[in-house]
Scaffold this motif. Structure first.
Motif, PDB file in Angstrom:
ATOM      1  N   TYR A 268      53.441   1.332  62.433  1.00  0.00           N
ATOM      2  CA  TYR A 268      52.976   1.540  63.064  1.00  0.00           C
ATOM      3  C   TYR A 268      52.237   0.533  64.225  1.00  0.00           C
ATOM      4  O   TYR A 268      52.613   1.033  65.394  1.00  0.00           O
ATOM      5  CB  TYR A 268      51.224   2.316  63.062  1.00  0.00           C
ATOM      6  N   ILE A 269      51.487  -0.373  63.459  1.00  0.00           N
ATOM      7  CA  ILE A 269      52.272  -1.666  64.200  1.00  0.00           C
ATOM      8  C   ILE A 269      52.963  -2.269  65.066  1.00  0.00           C
ATOM      9  O   ILE A 269      52.834  -2.570  66.075  1.00  0.00           O
ATOM     10  CB  ILE A 269      50.969  -2.625  63.028  1.00  0.00           C
TER      11      ILE A 269
ATOM     12  N   LEU B  85      53.938  -0.198  68.001  1.00  0.00           N
ATOM     13  CA  LEU B  85      52.593  -0.634  68.378  1.00  0.00           C
ATOM     14  C   LEU B  85      53.336  -1.564  69.548  1.00  0.00           C
ATOM     15  O   LEU B  85      53.472  -2.155  70.897  1.00  0.00           O
ATOM     16  CB  LEU B  85      51.384  -0.418  68.520  1.00  0.00           C
TER      17      LEU B  85
ATOM     18  N   ALA C 226      49.312   2.119  74.291  1.00  0.00           N
ATOM     19  CA  ALA C 226      47.589   2.157  73.144  1.00  0.00           C
ATOM     20  C   ALA C 226      48.045   3.758  72.890  1.00  0.00           C
ATOM     21  O   ALA C 226      48.646   4.439  71.527  1.00  0.00           O
ATOM     22  CB  ALA C 226      47.534   1.168  72.364  1.00  0.00           C
TER      23      ALA C 226
ATOM     24  N   SER D  61      51.155   5.637  72.019  1.00  0.00           N
ATOM     25  CA  SER D  61      52.466   5.139  70.929  1.00  0.00           C
ATOM     26  C   SER D  61      51.194   6.056  69.844  1.00  0.00           C
ATOM     27  O   SER D  61      51.660   6.749  69.071  1.00  0.00           O
ATOM     28  CB  SER D  61      51.467   3.691  70.572  1.00  0.00           C
ATOM     29  N   PHE D  62      49.739   6.322  70.084  1.00  0.00           N
ATOM     30  CA  PHE D  62      49.115   7.241  68.970  1.00  0.00           C
ATOM     31  C   PHE D  62      49.949   8.860  69.033  1.00  0.00           C
ATOM     32  O   PHE D  62      50.179   9.094  68.396  1.00  0.00           O
ATOM     33  CB  PHE D  62      47.673   7.585  70.268  1.00  0.00           C
TER      34      PHE D  62
ATOM     35  N   ILE E 207      42.128   0.591  73.129  1.00  0.00           N
ATOM     36  CA  ILE E 207      43.280  -0.210  72.455  1.00  0.00           C
ATOM     37  C   ILE E 207      41.994   0.080  70.824  1.00  0.00           C
ATOM     38  O   ILE E 207      43.632   1.058  70.653  1.00  0.00           O
ATOM     39  CB  ILE E 207      43.745  -1.737  73.038  1.00  0.00           C
TER      40      ILE E 207
ATOM     41  N   THR F  70      44.364   3.110  68.171  1.00  0.00           N
ATOM     42  CA  THR F  70      44.467   2.381  67.145  1.00  0.00           C
ATOM     43  C   THR F  70      44.442   2.557  66.036  1.00  0.00           C
ATOM     44  O   THR F  70      44.826   2.997  65.090  1.00  0.00           O
ATOM     45  CB  THR F  70      45.451   0.818  67.342  1.00  0.00           C
TER      46      THR F  70
END
Length: 306
Positions: free
Chosen positions: A95-96, A99, A148, A151-152, A289, A293
């Motif tokens: 995930y990170i 992002l 962010a 991406s979520f 963010i 996240t």
């Protein structure tokens, strides 16, 4: 993490969407610089390069969530995410890494824009470099916040509609906040007139004639009776909308670009320009963010990847 980032970087570099976005950014920057030089040639000597530098924000605000949605959604449908987990990478790392690569694309697009603007804008002067630098930093943080959020969305929704949702989210936040800002700028009182006629006398001079709903004529707009404006946003909705615009990435986008917002001082009956503190806007972006996240990590860890 390093191998994940390398894989993401390699994958992103070999996608057409990245370079199409880069072409859009370079072309838009070129148009901005061309229009600025044209103003100079027409005698507008006060035209500066500051606005050209900051003009990247609205375009990348919409473009980056689309690139983000395409990248993550393609990873889902190609089975890339499952392969990363199969070889022992943690879901948090995946995930990170996704992002971070989206943020790298943001930086890449901004650099392309700046290179075109600064090279093409040789000879143009700066108005306030320090203020432009501050606004540019705040805009980068604001766009990082919308990235962010995108991406979520793209991570928790595996369907193709995630891409559409990312695009609609960016457009909705940007134009919705602009509409709210315009609504909040409406005065509480408005002149009461039904129509305006332009009358030309024998000498060719034009004069405006205002008629109220009763048919009374006024030649001076200051003499028009004032009535409550139905478009005025009253409390508590006014405070809620203003705070939403301060927190929302779309609201922050216009707040930073415009250097503030317009409000109506009821006591003085005049328009005043106000601006949210830079530290406050930066804080809201960081909170967005961090919040999205953490929420995305929590949901992704429990997500069934079929």
């Amino acid at each position: 993490m390093r191998k994940l980032l390398s894989a993401n970087f390699f994958s992103m570099l070999h996608t057409k969407r990245l370079w199409l976005g880069a072409i859009f950014m370079a072309g838009f920057a070129g148009i901005e610089i061309w229009s600025r030089h044209r103003l100079i040639s027409q005698g507008f000597t006060d035209a500066t390069i500051d606005e050209c530098i900051l003009s990247f924000a609205p375009l990348i605000f919409v473009l980056l969530p689309i690139v983000c949605g395409l990248f993550i959604n393609t990873d889902y449908h190609d089975g890339t995410i499952r392969n990363k987990l199969t070889v022992g990478r943690s879901r948090s790392s995946v995930y990170i890494a996704n992002l971070l690569i989206v943020w790298l694309v943001e930086v890449f697009y901004v650099v392309i824009h700046l290179v075109v603007v600064l090279v093409g804008g040789i000879g143009l002067k700066f108005n306030n470099p320090a203020d432009t630098l501050l606004k540019g930093g705040l805009l980068l943080l604001t766009i990082a916040a919308i990235a962010a959020i995108a991406s979520f969305i793209a991570t928790i929704m595996t369907g193709r509609y995630a891409l559409v949702l990312c695009a609609l989210l960016a457009l909705g936040l940007m134009f919705g906040s602009q509409m709210m800002s315009d609504m909040l700028a409406n005065p509480d009182m408005t002149p009461d007139y039904e129509q305006v006629l332009v009358v030309t006398d024998d000498d060719g001079n034009m004069q405006y004639e205002y008629y109220d709903h009763a048919g009374n004529k006024y030649t001076d707009p200051d003499d028009l009776p004032m009535v409550p404006n139905p478009g005025y946003v009253s409390e508590p909705l006014r405070t809620i909308m203003r705070k939403y615009n301060d927190v929302s990435p779309g609201g922050q986008l216009w707040e930073i670009i415009r250097g503030g917002h317009v409000e109506r001082d009821i006591e003085k009956q005049e328009r005043v320009e106000l601006a949210a503190p830079a530290w406050e806007l930066a804080l809201y972006s960081v909170l967005l963010i961090g919040g999205f996240t953490l929420l995305g990590l929590a949901i992704f860890k429990r997500k069934d990847l079929k």
